[in-house]
Design an enzyme around this catalytic site. Structure first.
Site, short mmCIF file in Angstrom:
data_model
loop_
_atom_site.label_atom_id
_atom_site.label_comp_id
_atom_site.label_asym_id
_atom_site.label_seq_id
_atom_site.Cartn_x
_atom_site.Cartn_y
_atom_site.Cartn_z
N HIS A 74 0.86 -1.12 -0.17
CA HIS A 74 -0.22 0.05 0.30
C HIS A 74 1.03 1.48 -0.27
CE1 HIS A 74 0.94 1.14 4.45
NE2 HIS A 74 0.65 -0.47 4.11
N ASP A 76 0.48 4.46 1.52
CA ASP A 76 0.07 5.09 2.45
C ASP A 76 0.50 5.01 3.39
OD1 ASP A 76 -2.14 2.64 2.16
OD2 ASP A 76 -3.36 4.53 4.33
N ASP A 113 7.13 1.60 6.38
CA ASP A 113 5.64 0.33 6.47
C ASP A 113 4.38 1.66 5.84
OD1 ASP A 113 2.69 -0.63 7.18
OD2 ASP A 113 2.40 0.15 8.56
N GLU A 143 -4.88 2.16 2.97
CA GLU A 143 -4.78 0.54 4.28
C GLU A 143 -5.37 0.73 5.54
OE1 GLU A 143 -2.72 -2.53 6.54
OE2 GLU A 143 -2.30 -0.13 6.17
N ASP A 167 4.07 -6.99 3.46
CA ASP A 167 3.76 -5.55 4.73
C ASP A 167 3.65 -6.12 5.79
OD1 ASP A 167 2.56 -3.19 5.62
OD2 ASP A 167 0.46 -3.93 5.30
#
Length: 482
Positions: A74, A76, A113, A143, A167
């Site tokens: 992801h 974001d 992350d 996310e 992730d």
């Protein structure tokens, strides 16, 4: 800043995306950047209505008949900063720095992350010397605030039946299942009254906590500032007449809150008693959290700007009751996987607005019935207190697949490279795998990643050496998929 690091292409792209503000809900610029990247490299790209990005690259020579593999992460990030840090997440780049083996940010979250997934994927897409099967890179939005991007993915846009999620946050660990979750919001209508004569205002603050990821770090015993300020307010309320004028704590539902503050009014004659209560709680919490949060501070100061309105006594009591009663932390442990949290909840955000006070919790569980049970528990509290509750962003768990081709590839490559078995486990956090499996059907999934620490906090850091090792491992896995 990162150009001299050996996996230069990975770190080059990590630094590039770190210059682009990409908090959840603010992904237009990073999404457009990915479109430009794809076009620059003559790759097919899809940008959907949710700003998700899909970039497709054909197989290298000798891999034409290999299965299509989806590489997924992801775009974001969680936007957290220390008090006193001047940073606007809407427009300022993340200020990177290197300390020994770690990449860190200055006073803010780093965004490893899940920026490292984006950097890995871009590095593979841009390379001409990486052997790989046909790949579809899926980079999703929002996310961190309920997986809105993943929920908007369309099955017809992807053909892969293998998905590698990037992730995870511990090298040598392969995730094969994860918890589902739901967001819970309790709301109380604001009822104000004039402050009483002879009552003086103070600002009560709980700060200095470590915080952390509300799934990954929920088992570390760290203090929740919203719950702790509730305990202190409850004690004050039991000893003297108390009115709250405002209360706020935390900034992200999926982060364990590090700070909370309340503006309170007490009668002038109770000042010494209030200071005694504060001293008691500073000593009490220092002792309780001496290991997990040794920097905890309970502070009290007089307020310069004196509000003329306060919460009614009934509202003050209800706010304290909610803070005391809403469940927090681990609720159940798995009986199947030793040490795995099965169900938990985190009171992440408390906010005073003009017309209402809200209490927002992130609820997680690998068992749907237990997730529902926590929701019903909070609903029962709301019924007794006469307040409202709403739910949003309900996402499913990713259940363990007994027979997994991609898991065996990852295990065999790891054993060949390092001479030991990787750890196959589950995670008490929400990955997009559960939602994507619902959309894409019978798809074989795995999740992995390099070492990173203290994600969702300004102490977040990414191991450089682990990022390099894990990338080489990743490339070897792709080479073995034929």
């Amino acid at each position: 800043m990162l150009k001299d690091l050996s996996s230069s292409l990975v770190f080059k792209y990590f630094e590039e995306i770190s210059r682009i503000p990409r908090g959840s809900g603010n992904e237009r610029d990073i999404s457009d950047y990915l479109v430009r990247f794809a076009k620059k490299h003559n790759l097919d790209v899809i940008q959907d209505e949710a700003l998700n990005i899909i970039i497709k690259k054909g197989a290298t020579k000798g891999y034409e008949n290999a299965p299509v593999v989806i590489l997924q992460g992801h775009m974001d990030m969680v936007c957290e900063k220390n008090n006193g840090t001047e940073h606007n997440f809407e427009k300022d780049p993340i200020k990177l720095r290197v300390e020994g083996d770690f990449i860190k940010a200055t006073g803010t979250t780093l965004g490893a992350d899940n920026g490292i997934a984006v950097a890995y994927c871009l590095s593979i897409l841009a390379s001409n010397d990486v052997e790989h099967p046909p790949i579809e890179v899926l980079i999703t939005t929002e996310e961190e605030t309920g997986m809105g991007g993943a929920s908007s993915v369309k099955e017809e846009d992807l053909s892969g039946k293998i998905l590698i999620n990037i992730d995870s946050e511990e090298e040598g660990e392969l995730l094969s299942s994860c918890a589902g979750g739901i967001r819970n919001k309790v709301s109380i209508k604001v009822e104000l009254e004039d402050k009483k004569q002879g009552f003086i205002p103070y600002k009560l603050t709980v700060k200095g906590l470590k915080g952390g990821h509300s799934g990954m770090d929920i088992d570390k015993g760290r203090g929740n500032s919203n719950k702790l300020i509730g305990r202190i307010l409850n004690d004050i309320n039991s000893q003297m007449e108390l009115y709250i004028a405002e209360i706020n704590g935390g900034s992200k539902m999926n982060a364990i809150p590090r700070e909370a503050e309340a503006v309170i009014f007490i009668e002038e004659g109770n000042q010494s008693g209030l200071h005694s209560v504060m001293k008691k709680w500073q000593d009490t919490l220092k002792n309780e959290f001496r290991t997990s949060d040794p920097g905890i501070i309970v502070a009290l100061e007089e307020v310069d700007i004196k509000p003329e309105k306060v919460f009614s006594k009934e509202l003050t009591d209800k706010v304290i009751a909610i803070l005391m009663l809403i469940p927090q932390g681990i609720q159940t442990m798995s009986m199947d996987i030793k040490g795995l949290v099965q169900s938990s909840t985190n009171l992440g955000v408390v906010t005073t607005e003009e017309n209402e006070i809200t209490f927002e919790s992130a609820i997680r569980s690998s068992v749907k019935s237990l997730k529902d049970s926590i929701v019903r528990e909070i609903e029962s509290i709301c019924k007794v207190l006469g307040v409202t509750m709403s739910l949003e962003s309900d996402y499913p768990a990713w259940e363990y697949r007994e027979n997994s081709y991609i898991r065996e590839v990852f295990k065999n490559v790891y054993k060949d490279m390092y001479g030991s078995e990787p750890k196959v486990t589950a995670i008490h956090a929400g990955l997009e795998c559960g939602i994507l499996k619902d959309i894409l059907g019978d798809i074989d999934m795995i999740s992995f990643g390099p070492n990173m620490y203290d994600v969702h906090t300004p102490e977040e850091k990414l191991s450089i050496s682990s990022t390099e090792r894990t990338y080489k491992y990743f490339l070897e896995v792709l080479k073995q998929i034929k």
